[in-house]
Design a protein around this motif. Structure first.
Motif, mmCIF file in Angstrom:
data_model
loop_
_atom_site.group_PDB
_atom_site.id
_atom_site.type_symbol
_atom_site.label_atom_id
_atom_site.label_comp_id
_atom_site.label_asym_id
_atom_site.label_seq_id
_atom_site.Cartn_x
_atom_site.Cartn_y
_atom_site.Cartn_z
ATOM 1 N N UNK A 109 -1.381 2.566 -4.735
ATOM 2 C CA UNK A 109 -2.685 3.224 -4.777
ATOM 3 C C UNK A 109 -2.983 3.774 -6.171
ATOM 4 N N UNK A 110 -1.959 4.276 -6.872
ATOM 5 C CA UNK A 110 -2.164 4.735 -8.259
ATOM 6 C C UNK A 110 -2.616 3.546 -9.105
ATOM 7 N N UNK A 147 -11.054 4.908 -0.930
ATOM 8 C CA UNK A 147 -10.351 4.537 -2.151
ATOM 9 C C UNK A 147 -11.345 4.236 -3.253
ATOM 10 N N UNK A 148 -10.857 3.877 -4.414
ATOM 11 C CA UNK A 148 -11.745 3.659 -5.554
ATOM 12 C C UNK A 148 -12.709 2.496 -5.376
ATOM 13 N N UNK A 198 -5.349 13.150 -0.956
ATOM 14 C CA UNK A 198 -5.000 12.584 0.356
ATOM 15 C C UNK A 198 -5.001 11.061 0.311
ATOM 16 N N UNK A 199 -5.954 10.492 -0.434
ATOM 17 C CA UNK A 199 -5.977 9.037 -0.549
ATOM 18 C C UNK A 199 -4.759 8.556 -1.323
ATOM 19 N N UNK A 200 -4.419 9.241 -2.410
ATOM 20 C CA UNK A 200 -3.244 8.826 -3.182
ATOM 21 C C UNK A 200 -1.978 8.902 -2.337
ATOM 22 N N UNK A 213 0.844 -1.188 0.000
ATOM 23 C CA UNK A 213 0.000 0.000 0.000
ATOM 24 C C UNK A 213 0.886 1.246 0.000
ATOM 25 N N UNK A 214 1.475 1.505 -1.139
ATOM 26 C CA UNK A 214 2.338 2.657 -1.325
ATOM 27 C C UNK A 214 1.647 3.616 -2.274
ATOM 28 N N UNK A 215 2.244 4.756 -2.514
ATOM 29 C CA UNK A 215 1.695 5.696 -3.488
ATOM 30 C C UNK A 215 1.526 4.994 -4.833
#
Length: 145
Positions: free
Chosen positions: A22-23, A84-85, A75-77, A17-19
Motif C-alpha cells: 500500500x505504501x 486508496x489513492x 487506516x488505509x495504510x 496487499x500488505x502495508x
C-alpha cells in the motif's frame, strides 16, 4: 466493522496487499520515487525501501507523516480500510510538483514567499495597533474594559 469481517476482507485482498504494498501503491500514484518520499519524510532512502519490501514497518509517528505526505489515511495504510489513492481524488500536492530532486518549484516558492510577506505585514500592523492600545491603557487614557 467486526474483526471477523475485517480479517475476511484483508484475506481476500491478496498477498501483495500488505502495508509495504500500500505504501508503494500510494507513492506510485503520486509519481514519487522512494528517494523523493524519503526526502519529504526526512528519512534515509533505505528506510522507505525496507517498508515497501515489508522488511520493516514505520513507527506510529512516521506512519502518520507518511499518510499525510501520501494523501491517504493511516487506516488505509495499515489495513486497506477506506479509499486508496486510486479510488478517490488523488492529486500530487503542490509542494511536490515541478521542483528538482523532489522539492518545490521556483514559482511555488515565490508564491509562498509573497503569501508570507503579506501575512507578515498584516501581523506587524496588528502588533502596532495592540501596542498603541496598551500604551493608551498604561497612560490612563483608555479603560481596559
Amino acid at each position: 466493522m467486526s474483526a471477523e469481517t475485517m480479517f475476511r476482507r484483508l484475506a481476500s485482498q491478496g498477498q501483495d496487499d500488505t502495508l509495504g504494498g500500500r505504501i508503494w501503491r500510494a507513492r506510485d500514484a503520486l509519481q514519487l520515487t522512494q528517494e523523493d518520499l524519503a526526502c519529504h519524510l526526512g528519512l534515509p532512502d533505505a528506510t522507505v525501501a525496507s517498508w515497501e519490501g515489508d522488511r520493516d514497518e514505520p513507527q506510529s509517528k512516521s506512519l502518520f507523516q507518511l499518510a499525510g505526505v501520501l494523501g491517504v489515511s493511516p487506516a488505509w495504510l495499515i489495513a486497506g480500510i477506506g479509499a486508496g489513492p486510486d479510488e478517490g481524488d488523488c492529486e500530487v500536492p503542490e509542494r511536490m510538483q515541478g521542483g528538482t530532486a523532489g522539492g518545490p518549484s521556483l514559482s511555488t516558492l515565490q508564491r509562498e514567499l509573497e503569501r508570507l510577506r503579506r501575512q507578515h505585514a498584516t501581523t506587524a500592523a496588528a502588533i502596532e495597533r495592540l501596542e498603541a492600545t496598551l500604551a493608551q491603557i498604561g497612560a490612563g487614557k483608555t479603560r481596559p474594559w
